[in-house]
Design a protein around this motif. Structure first.
Motif: not given
Length: 422
Positions: A221-243
């Protein structure tokens, strides 16, 4: 990566040698190398692949005749993807098992505390196949590593820059950022942010997260701020999939920029392939050699089904091969001699040597004759600079229809120009 093991079965498979005295494992002469890998936890997929790769490299060197007249063996420990656990395991390996070399960890939040708390103070060589944090370079520059640290992956100071240019080249000019709140994630995003803004990109928000949460709805929800065109996700497979699932379910545009560790079949399956057709990623690249061909043809069978493209698999084989050859070059299981030999076995002026028993036989013969060698590995030829770092190209990939496809490469020179603002 569908056949990766977990829990007790994994421990039983990887740790049979740990309970035996070194002499009982492989006859009268065995040199044991410590391995601390993330076999479980958020980075467990990487560590399982990496541990098998090191075993394969040692198997190949042993079939070629061993190192320093002895059989190479591993004592593999699970860091559980936690720094404090890793330090405990590394301490046992260094202080009790008296290993002259430790391979690991995979993630920087494991490798850094091992280095600062265990290997650097003890003067024991440490080689990480996949820890890419710039902190490790900084520690070397500050004289805090005792010169014992090496890695077979490029620094995030370069990968974050490569990711920024790749994003702009793909038309991704307005991104939100969600990153794991550890040394790796913070450093990656800092380098990305600097380059991305310089190239004309806009970051709408930066949201850190803590690992192993059941839900990441608030972060999405916090990452939606500012109407982004996409998401740069820096993570690992398990948590990254949940996000990623939370992002999509809350209406986020299914366009992603991903770090190297997200090149994972488990991640794709957990998120759903249909949501990832506009997912792009960067990885520390390779310059294919005969070693690459050998590894790709043999690793899956050796590992029990792990794909050779699994994150950390290729560069973990190289870490094991370089360590094994360095022990052979040193002629004894002493850390100081091995540290010096690490650079000597990748000597640019040496005879090229590739992966596999036959090539390692050639290497051992040349070493015996005091002739220089250059191991050209699965990821390509490497050299270690004064900080134990390597430089190299970056692989540019994309996920489509559930498959990861390489669509290009960014050279080290290109990245350096971006970093320099040219």
């Amino acid at each position: 990566m569908k056949h990766l093991l977990t829990g007790a079965a994994l421990t039983a498979l990887l740790l049979p040698a740990a309970a035996l005295p070194a002499a009982a494992q492989s006859g009268p002469c065995t040199i044991t190398v410590g391995v601390v890998m993330e076999l479980t936890g958020p980075a467990g997929a990487y560590g399982q692949a990496g541990a098998k790769s090191v075993e394969m490299a040692f198997r190949d060197i042993n079939e070629a005749g061993g190192a320093a007249g002895c059989t190479l063996a591993t004592d593999t420990r699970d860091s559980q993807s936690q720094g404090n656990v890793a330090v405990d395991q590394a301490t046992q390996l260094v202080n009790i098992r008296k290993v002259p070399v430790l391979i690991g960890g995979i993630i920087s939040s494991v490798s850094v505390p091992i280095l600062t708390s265990v290997t650097a103070p003890a003067g024991v060589v440490q080689v990480s196949p996949a820890s890419s944090s710039p902190t490790l370079t900084n520690l070397a520059q500050e004289g805090k590593t005792n010169g014992v640290f090496f890695r077979t992956i490029t620094s995030d100071a370069l990968q974050g820059t490569a990711a920024a240019k790749y994003a702009i080249d793909q038309g991704l000019k307005k991104l939100a950022v969600v990153h794991v709140n550890n040394d790796f994630g913070v450093n990656m995003v800092r380098e990305f942010e600097t380059a991305y803004k310089a190239l004309g990109g806009t970051i709408t928000s930066v949201t850190p997260y803590n690992e192993k949460q059941a839900s990441y709805a608030s972060e999405a929800t916090a990452a939606m701020t500012g109407d982004p065109e996409g998401l740069y996700l820096v993570s690992y497979p398990v948590d990254g999939a949940t996000i990623a699932r939370a992002w999509v379910s809350q209406g986020g545009t299914p366009t992603f920029l991903l770090n190297d560790g997200m090149n994972s079949a488990d991640f794709i399956k957990a998120v759903g392939a249909r949501y990832l057709d506009n997912a792009y990623g960067t990885s520390s690249g390779t310059s294919p050699t005969k070693s690459t061909e050998y590894f790709n043809a043999n690793y899956k069978t050796f590992s029990g089904g792990i794909d050779p493209a699994a994150p950390a698999a290729d560069r973990s084989y190289d870490a094991g091969a370089i360590v094994g050859l360095a022990i052979a070059k040193a002629g004894k299981p002493e850390a100081a001699a091995i540290k010096q030999a690490m650079r000597e076995v990748v000597d640019p002026a040496g005879e090229p040597i590739y992966a596999g028993p036959e090539e390692f036989k050639k290497a051992l013969s040349l070493i015996k004759d005091s002739k220089p060698i250059r191991y050209e590995g699965v990821i390509g030829p490497v050299e270690f600079d004064k900080n134990g770092d390597i430089t190299g190209p970056f692989r540019l990939w994309r996920i489509q229809k559930g498959e990861v496809t390489t669509i290009g490469e960014m050279s080290a020179d290109e990245v350096a120009k971006v970093k320099a603002g040219k």
